[in-house]
Design a protein around this motif. Sequence first.
Motif, PDB file in Angstrom:
ATOM      1  N   VAL A   1    -109.107  16.399  50.953  1.00 50.72           N
ATOM      2  CA  VAL A   1    -108.067  17.024  50.133  1.00 50.72           C
ATOM      3  C   VAL A   1    -106.904  16.067  49.828  1.00 50.72           C
ATOM      4  CG1 VAL A   1    -108.625  19.310  51.019  1.00 50.72           C
ATOM      5  CG2 VAL A   1    -106.867  17.948  52.179  1.00 50.72           C
ATOM      6  N   SER A   2    -107.024  14.823  50.303  1.00 50.26           N
ATOM      7  CA  SER A   2    -105.902  13.886  50.139  1.00 50.26           C
ATOM      8  C   SER A   2    -105.700  13.477  48.673  1.00 50.26           C
ATOM      9  CB  SER A   2    -106.181  12.625  50.974  1.00 50.26           C
ATOM     10  OG  SER A   2    -105.244  11.614  50.646  1.00 50.26           O
ATOM     11  N   THR A   3    -104.435  13.266  48.308  1.00 51.01           N
ATOM     12  CA  THR A   3    -104.148  12.691  46.987  1.00 51.01           C
ATOM     13  C   THR A   3    -103.423  11.359  47.137  1.00 51.01           C
ATOM     14  OG1 THR A   3    -102.125  13.989  46.878  1.00 51.01           O
ATOM     15  CG2 THR A   3    -104.056  14.888  45.746  1.00 51.01           C
ATOM     16  N   GLN A   4    -103.482  10.804  48.352  1.00 51.79           N
ATOM     17  CA  GLN A   4    -102.900   9.488  48.626  1.00 51.79           C
ATOM     18  C   GLN A   4    -103.795   8.432  47.961  1.00 51.79           C
ATOM     19  OE1 GLN A   4    -102.279   9.181  52.914  1.00 51.79           O
ATOM     20  NE2 GLN A   4    -102.364   6.950  52.693  1.00 51.79           N
ATOM     21  N   ARG A   5    -103.177   7.470  47.254  1.00 46.82           N
ATOM     22  CA  ARG A   5    -103.971   6.519  46.471  1.00 46.82           C
ATOM     23  C   ARG A   5    -104.813   5.581  47.343  1.00 46.82           C
ATOM     24  NH1 ARG A   5    -100.302   4.812  43.133  1.00 46.82           N
ATOM     25  NH2 ARG A   5    -100.956   6.189  41.452  1.00 46.82           N
ATOM     26  N   TRP A   6    -104.235   5.054  48.410  1.00 46.96           N
ATOM     27  CA  TRP A   6    -104.940   4.093  49.260  1.00 46.96           C
ATOM     28  C   TRP A   6    -105.067   4.642  50.674  1.00 46.96           C
ATOM     29  CZ3 TRP A   6    -107.356   0.377  46.777  1.00 46.96           C
ATOM     30  CH2 TRP A   6    -106.862  -0.020  45.513  1.00 46.96           C
ATOM     31  N   ILE A   7    -106.264   4.547  51.232  1.00 45.25           N
ATOM     32  CA  ILE A   7    -106.494   5.063  52.582  1.00 45.25           C
ATOM     33  C   ILE A   7    -107.091   3.941  53.423  1.00 45.25           C
ATOM     34  CG2 ILE A   7    -107.838   6.738  53.925  1.00 45.25           C
ATOM     35  CD1 ILE A   7    -107.447   8.719  51.622  1.00 45.25           C
ATOM     36  N   ASP A   8    -106.446   3.665  54.556  1.00 44.79           N
ATOM     37  CA  ASP A   8    -106.871   2.550  55.409  1.00 44.79           C
ATOM     38  C   ASP A   8    -108.286   2.737  55.943  1.00 44.79           C
ATOM     39  OD1 ASP A   8    -104.452   1.351  55.075  1.00 44.79           O
ATOM     40  OD2 ASP A   8    -103.620   1.982  57.013  1.00 44.79           O
TER      41      ASP A   8
END
Lengths: 462, 462
Positions: free
Chosen positions: A56-63
């Motif tokens: 559900v994330s809308t964060q552009r970059w995910i580690d």
Amino acid sequence: MERKTQLRESDMPRQWYNIAADLPTPPLPPLGPGGKPVTPDMLAPVFPMNLIEQEVSTQRWIDIPEEVLDILYQWRPTPLRRAVRLEQYLKTPARIYYKDESVSPPGSHKPNTAVPQAYYNKVFGIKRLTTETGAGQWGSALAFACQLLGLECKVFMVRISFDQKPFRKLMMQVWGAKCIASPSSETNAGRRFLKEIPDTPGSLGIAISEAIEAAVTDPTGQTRYSLGSVLNHVLLHQTIIGLEAKKQLKAAGEKLPDIVIGCAGGGSNFAGLSFPFTADKINGAKMEIIPVEPAACPKMTRAPFHYDHGDTACMTPLLAMYTLGHAFVPPPIHAGGLRYHGMAPLVCQGIVEGLFKPRAYHQSRCYESAMTWAKTEGAICAPETSHAIACVIEEAEKARQEGKEKVILFNYSGHGLMDLSGYDAFLSGRLSDYDLPEEELKKYTKDLENLPKAEMRKSGRW
Amino acid sequence: MERKTQLRESDMPRQWYNIAADLPTPPLPPLGPGGKPVTPDMLAPVFPMNLIEQEVSTQRWIDIPEEVLDILYQWRPTPLRRAVRLEQYLKTPARIYYKDESVSPPGSHKPNTAVPQAYYNKVFGIKRLTTETGAGQWGSALAFACQLLGLECKVFMVRISFDQKPFRKLMMQVWGAKCIASPSSETNAGRRFLKEIPDTPGSLGIAISEAIEAAVTDPTGQTRYSLGSVLNHVLLHQTIIGLEAKKQLKAAGEKLPDIVIGCAGGGSNFAGLSFPFTADKINGAKMEIIPVEPAACPKMTRAPFHYDHGDTACMTPLLAMYTLGHAFVPPPIHAGGLRYHGMAPLVCQGIVEGLFKPRAYHQSRCYESAMTWAKTEGAICAPETSHAIACVIEEAEKARQEGKEKVILFNYSGHGLMDLSGYDAFLSGRLSDYDLPEEELKKYTKDLENLPKAEMRKSGRW
């Protein structure tokens, strides 16, 4: 000019790219019982919460976690190759590049998500994963990932494939997984199907039902289910393909590609290569991005955009997607990985927006392309991959006719060494093509009338 | 520390290394009818003269033709990988490197010589190659090479493998080769064997006889025979493996390896990796070089050094080698590529000199090692390759016991995706080990008494 562009481990992307942050119009949410949006809690018996958060994330970059990178290094970064001999054969001014995902131990792009999925389950305290597999690519990738991360793995394999592909089953066993034919007597769903149709060849729909049931009914609560495509977090993990390809194209002296191509069954290999380039298209770059499907299973090119279940037994939430209807049984084409009734919602939203222009081919044309590939580039591609190659050849020939120096990039999603029977059918003239008759399409999609409509939301920019 | 060390095309060796120039004592010459040394003219009906020239050459460096390089680039330079996860699992201070020859389209090191052999035949005006294949690795490599160079190819495949491995046959067909079960009705030799034993499973010896007959009896004179191991020119072509590995080890910050390991059936993959390092050993470097064979087919560790035929039907010249006798039928171990009664004369001369110290393992131990490999490094190796891995693990454990930081290098000769039935036997407890009883060894090698003796010539430096 070098034929291979390689990256060092130290140049490998350390983050995945989440297209949900950049789509001009966000995709419609999945719906649960009563047509209400699904909450993370409702998914908790099926997936671990850390993967639900990614979903559900809308964060552009995910580690990308270090432990995941440590396993991806076993075969990544994968080479970006230039198909020089194919170019020469086609006498095309186009430069054809492909990202070679066939070099992973299970032979396809699938472990790119199998490894992080196994990892996130492990850190969440899960001991065991269940999944389904049709042709076997996904089942063997998850078996591989679980083996390297120390999880147990149980794969429900569609019975007809289980019987016809003993080597796929063996691969999973070498990697320590338990692989059983579906329908099985291990689940209620399986027993019910076996009772109704004792000699059933099985189906992906039934196998999904069994795998989910086996996960959610484990009394210890330490089992979860894992899916190999369609969902947002799965596509997210695959973006490492396109992120690497971007660096490699630059190292090869190219700017952005003119055309990006990938075959699409559930959408993960297409999305993995194309999403990082789609970001550029959203920002104004001119680029054709083409998902390719079989004419026998034409959800993107002919089916309605509607809410539908991901499985035949209606156990999954409703997803907004192009769908042939959850009861649709695709004809027995050899590209088992493309025999799915729906398409990843993120890919569908891109089609709705006009960012992606899907195309469909018959399998005989795809095998012809695969033979041209074997004759020129020397490698034997997977039946799924041959769909991308058919489109590449069409575009390269068009470039020749137009006299244009286009850059074509495609995803070489897997090798075909475990799936040679389709070549046999082609070589001996026994290969059939299938077209979905309009009345059959109507029959299967009529069911959708009982489900919520999916409103087409688009920015109108493409 | 990077797990992969890659070379660019421009760093790939442009010459093969010919160990015949450096061996302290040259190997004994092949003998023809009447025990006289074979002359190039006598080989002309079987091989093209340009390859015969390579066979007898003592020139240290031989140029690789541009057209050959152009095809080798399709998968070369191959990566040098470090087996970090295996090292960690074994808790060894040794650093384990392997040259990954499994990345070629046919899946093994075999195309390194198939391509130049097809090329030299082509420039000599030959239109068609014949060969034999057992497990299928060599047949598919030659089919691949002929397809890319535009030659016809006919492969006589041992009937039992032909029936048990339909996918290998299909690979050859995809690459345009004709693959037929041996014994066949196409040759006199085949018809004779079929008449004598109608339900024979076939053997490599019979298949060689058929392939040679099919080549030398072509009335157009445009057919030649091609061999996948044993001969000097075949080993020469494989030295590109070791030459690349040398550059890559240096790039990885290593000096020379302490231990070099390769499995050995006819000797070509072992020689390909080890000969360029053997040159350093001849010049004074300290190094253990270990060819590994199956205990079931122990020519290097238990058989006499003697002149013998390369085939069962005694059609080939006599070669000076360690041999179990040309009538020896190896037990049905899964490593089909190691089921050969003799060993390449150049490798044998190295053993006589004391440069190489052969070792033998049972196949159950090799499959255990293959399972450890799959669990740690993630890949499924060929049954042949598992013999090298068994030795690597033994040496890595020894290094741990001694507390020594050794550098171990081995040849990962092929993947096992087309040969999974041995894993099945291992996993289900149906795998047998074979030891060659002393009386049987004596029985088969007694025949050698009728053939010329091979004098052991050595410098005494090792």
